[in-house]
Write a protein that holds these residues in place. Structure first.
Motif, PDB file in Angstrom:
ATOM      1  N   ILE A 126       9.670  47.682  24.691  1.00 12.28           N
ATOM      2  CA  ILE A 126       8.364  48.308  24.902  1.00 12.28           C
ATOM      3  C   ILE A 126       8.343  49.082  26.222  1.00 12.28           C
ATOM      4  O   ILE A 126       7.831  50.204  26.283  1.00 12.28           O
ATOM      5  CB  ILE A 126       7.234  47.260  24.865  1.00 12.28           C
ATOM      6  N   ALA A 127       8.898  48.527  27.280  1.00 16.25           N
ATOM      7  CA  ALA A 127       8.883  49.203  28.586  1.00 16.25           C
ATOM      8  C   ALA A 127       9.689  50.498  28.532  1.00 16.25           C
ATOM      9  O   ALA A 127       9.250  51.524  29.049  1.00 16.25           O
ATOM     10  CB  ALA A 127       9.424  48.281  29.669  1.00 16.25           C
ATOM     11  N   ALA A 128      10.856  50.469  27.909  1.00 20.91           N
ATOM     12  CA  ALA A 128      11.680  51.683  27.805  1.00 20.91           C
ATOM     13  C   ALA A 128      10.967  52.756  26.989  1.00 20.91           C
ATOM     14  O   ALA A 128      10.965  53.934  27.363  1.00 20.91           O
ATOM     15  CB  ALA A 128      13.028  51.346  27.188  1.00 20.91           C
ATOM     16  N   GLU A 129      10.356  52.362  25.890  1.00 19.55           N
ATOM     17  CA  GLU A 129       9.626  53.325  25.056  1.00 19.55           C
ATOM     18  C   GLU A 129       8.446  53.918  25.839  1.00 19.55           C
ATOM     19  O   GLU A 129       8.212  55.131  25.811  1.00 19.55           O
ATOM     20  CB  GLU A 129       9.119  52.635  23.787  1.00 19.55           C
ATOM     21  N   THR A 130       7.718  53.067  26.541  1.00 19.70           N
ATOM     22  CA  THR A 130       6.573  53.530  27.329  1.00 19.70           C
ATOM     23  C   THR A 130       7.023  54.475  28.435  1.00 19.70           C
ATOM     24  O   THR A 130       6.432  55.537  28.638  1.00 19.70           O
ATOM     25  CB  THR A 130       5.817  52.333  27.931  1.00 19.70           C
ATOM     26  N   LEU A 131       8.078  54.103  29.157  1.00 21.88           N
ATOM     27  CA  LEU A 131       8.601  54.945  30.229  1.00 21.88           C
ATOM     28  C   LEU A 131       8.988  56.321  29.692  1.00 21.88           C
ATOM     29  O   LEU A 131       8.658  57.344  30.290  1.00 21.88           O
ATOM     30  CB  LEU A 131       9.799  54.279  30.901  1.00 21.88           C
ATOM     31  N   GLY A 132       9.659  56.354  28.558  1.00 23.30           N
ATOM     32  CA  GLY A 132      10.060  57.633  27.961  1.00 23.30           C
ATOM     33  C   GLY A 132       8.866  58.497  27.604  1.00 23.30           C
ATOM     34  O   GLY A 132       8.829  59.699  27.926  1.00 23.30           O
ATOM     35  N   MET A 133       7.866  57.912  26.951  1.00 21.88           N
ATOM     36  CA  MET A 133       6.693  58.683  26.537  1.00 21.88           C
ATOM     37  C   MET A 133       5.882  59.166  27.732  1.00 21.88           C
ATOM     38  O   MET A 133       5.480  60.332  27.782  1.00 21.88           O
ATOM     39  CB  MET A 133       5.805  57.840  25.613  1.00 21.88           C
ATOM     40  N   VAL A 134       5.643  58.288  28.691  1.00 20.49           N
ATOM     41  CA  VAL A 134       4.803  58.647  29.825  1.00 20.49           C
ATOM     42  C   VAL A 134       5.504  59.666  30.726  1.00 20.49           C
ATOM     43  O   VAL A 134       4.876  60.621  31.197  1.00 20.49           O
ATOM     44  CB  VAL A 134       4.374  57.389  30.617  1.00 20.49           C
ATOM     45  N   SER A 135       6.792  59.512  30.962  1.00 22.78           N
ATOM     46  CA  SER A 135       7.482  60.476  31.825  1.00 22.78           C
ATOM     47  C   SER A 135       7.548  61.846  31.149  1.00 22.78           C
ATOM     48  O   SER A 135       7.354  62.877  31.798  1.00 22.78           O
ATOM     49  CB  SER A 135       8.872  59.978  32.224  1.00 22.78           C
TER      50      SER A 135
END
Length: 131
Positions: free
Chosen positions: A64-73
């Protein structure tokens, strides 16, 4: 541990900062369960921002953190046109440092206070495809 008091404080602070146009903040959920928060604040240089994230240990290692980081960045780079996103960790937080490196960040510099290492800074460059 996550408590209603912690969530209320964090969300109040983030709302205040967003109202003054200084942050992009997102709450992260898995279904209806609160997982964490990710925030990007502007740096004095308009070509970069700084990202901060916090997530419940219950969800560590789930992606979840990796997916969130990718989308937000990606969203951050598209909205702002900035060229760099910075992240800081405590100098001993090797787990967060590994996470950043695994997700495209590169070591940038260190913060030294009173001659002792304090924090490490990592940078993510804007992908060429967004130029």
């Amino acid at each position: 541990p996550i408590t209603n008091e912690n969530i209320d404080f964090c969300m109040g602070y983030l709302t205040l900062m967003q109202n003054y146009g200084r942050l992009l903040s997102y709450a992260v959920f898995s279904g209806s369960e609160f997982v964490g928060v990710v925030t990007i604040s502007p740096e004095p240089d308009e070509n970069m921002g700084q990202i901060f994230g916090w997530g419940s240990e219950k969800y560590w290692g789930t992606g979840i953190a990796a997916e969130t980081l990718g989308m937000v960045s990606e969203l951050y780079f598209r909205i702002t046109g900035s060229t760099q996103l910075l992240a800081q960790t405590h100098h001993t937080n090797t787990r967060s440092q590994g996470f950043l490196l695994k997700n495209g960040f590169k070591y940038h510099s260190a913060v030294v206070i009173d001659g002792a290492p304090s924090r490490r800074i990592f940078a993510l460059e804007r992908p060429n495809m967004m130029a």
